[in-house]
Design an enzyme around this catalytic site. Structure first.
Site, mmCIF file in Angstrom:
data_model
loop_
_atom_site.group_PDB
_atom_site.id
_atom_site.type_symbol
_atom_site.label_atom_id
_atom_site.label_comp_id
_atom_site.label_asym_id
_atom_site.label_seq_id
_atom_site.Cartn_x
_atom_site.Cartn_y
_atom_site.Cartn_z
ATOM 1 N N TYR A 109 -8.425 -36.504 18.995
ATOM 2 C CA TYR A 109 -8.171 -35.801 20.458
ATOM 3 C C TYR A 109 -8.898 -36.344 21.568
ATOM 4 O O TYR A 109 -8.516 -36.934 22.847
ATOM 5 C CB TYR A 109 -8.124 -34.407 20.155
ATOM 6 C CG TYR A 109 -7.821 -33.567 21.771
ATOM 7 C CD1 TYR A 109 -6.617 -33.537 22.262
ATOM 8 C CD2 TYR A 109 -9.041 -33.134 22.373
ATOM 9 C CE1 TYR A 109 -6.390 -32.791 23.300
ATOM 10 C CE2 TYR A 109 -8.637 -32.367 23.361
ATOM 11 C CZ TYR A 109 -7.499 -32.267 24.052
ATOM 12 O OH TYR A 109 -7.063 -31.477 25.214
ATOM 13 N N LYS A 113 -8.001 -38.704 24.952
ATOM 14 C CA LYS A 113 -8.347 -38.217 26.147
ATOM 15 C C LYS A 113 -9.219 -39.140 26.934
ATOM 16 O O LYS A 113 -9.068 -39.347 28.238
ATOM 17 C CB LYS A 113 -8.794 -36.708 26.241
ATOM 18 C CG LYS A 113 -7.522 -35.710 25.812
ATOM 19 C CD LYS A 113 -6.666 -35.712 26.855
ATOM 20 C CE LYS A 113 -5.509 -34.529 26.842
ATOM 21 N NZ LYS A 113 -4.706 -34.294 27.721
#
Length: 206
Positions: A109, A113
Site C-alpha cells: 500500500y 501511494k
C-alpha cells in the site's frame, strides 16, 4: 449510497470501473454532458492491504498498484486533456501518511501511494504551462466506515498530538482548499492531514 450522496449535495453521479480506460472516458463524457466542462478532479479511490512483506503475493502487489496508483493515470490524463483545451483546472489526489512513515504490513500500500505522489509532482511540473495545478492530500488515521471498528477496538488508537483521529471532513476540507482559489499559487505539493502524527517522535512524553 451514491444516490443518497448525490441528493445531499445536489449533484449527479455515475457508476464506473476506474481501472478501465473506456469506463473512465464515460465518466468524463457524462460529466461534460451534465456540467459543460471539467475544471476540477478529486480522486479518492483507494484501498489498504495489511500483510507482511513476505506474505504479500504477486496478486496483492498488482491489486494494490491498480487500486491506489494505476487508475490515477487514466483519470489525470483524461482531466488534463480537457483542462488544457479549456484554459486550466486543478486536480487533488489522495496519498497517505504511509508515504512518510512506516508500519509493519503496509509495504504494498505504501509503495503504491508513494508512486502516486511522485506522479503528482512530475505531472504538476509538466502541466503548469497549461494553468493546471496538481496537489495531494495525505491522511493519517481517519475514521472512515471501513476503519471505524478497528479504531474503536484498539486502546490508544488516538495517538496524534491533537488527541484524536481524523474525520473524513478533515480530509475534505484540505481537498477543498487545494481545489479552490485560495491555493491558486500551490502546485506539486502534498498536505499531510494527520493531527501531527508524522512529525511526532514515538517516545514523546504525553
Amino acid at each position: 449510497m451514491v444516490t443518497q450522496v448525490a441528493k445531499e449535495i445536489g449533484g449527479e453521479y455515475c457508476v464506473a470501473n476506474v481501472l478501465n480506460a473506456d469506463e473512465v472516458e464515460r465518466i468524463f463524457a457524462e460529466t461534460e454532458n451534465a456540467f459543460g466542462a471539467v475544471d476540477i478532479l478529486v480522486d479518492i479511490v483507494g484501498m489498504g492491504l495489511f500483510k507482511t512483506f513476505i506474505e504479500t503475493t504477486e496478486e496483492d502487489w498488482d491489486r494494490m498498484f491498480a487500486i491506489n496508483f494505476l487508475h490515477v493515470r487514466l483519470l489525470m490524463k483524461g482531466a488534463a486533456l480537457r483542462m488544457k483545451e479549456s484554459g486550466g483546472g486543478t486536480m487533488v489526489l489522495i496519498g497517505s501518511i504511509d508515504t512518510v512513515t512506516s508500519a509493519p504490513g503496509h509495504a504494498a500500500y505504501a509503495t503504491a501511494k508513494s508512486a502516486l505522489l511522485s506522479l503528482v509532482r512530475s505531472a504538476a511540473m509538466e502541466l503548469a504551462e497549461f494553468n493546471i495545478r496538481i496537489n495531494a492530500v495525505s491522511p493519517g488515521l481517519t475514521r472512515t466506515p471501513r476503519l471505524a471498528e478497528m479504531i474503536d477496538s484498539r486502546e490508544g488508537a488516538a495517538i496524534e498530538p491533537l488527541g484524536k483521529v481524523g474525520d473524513p471532513s478533515d480530509i475534505a476540507g484540505a481537498a477543498l482548499f487545494l481545489a479552490g482559489g485560495l491555493a491558486s499559487h500551490i502546485t506539486g505539493q502534498t498536505i499531510l492531514v494527520d493531527g501531527g502524527a508524522s512529525v511526532m517522535y514515538a517516545y514523546t512524553p504525553r
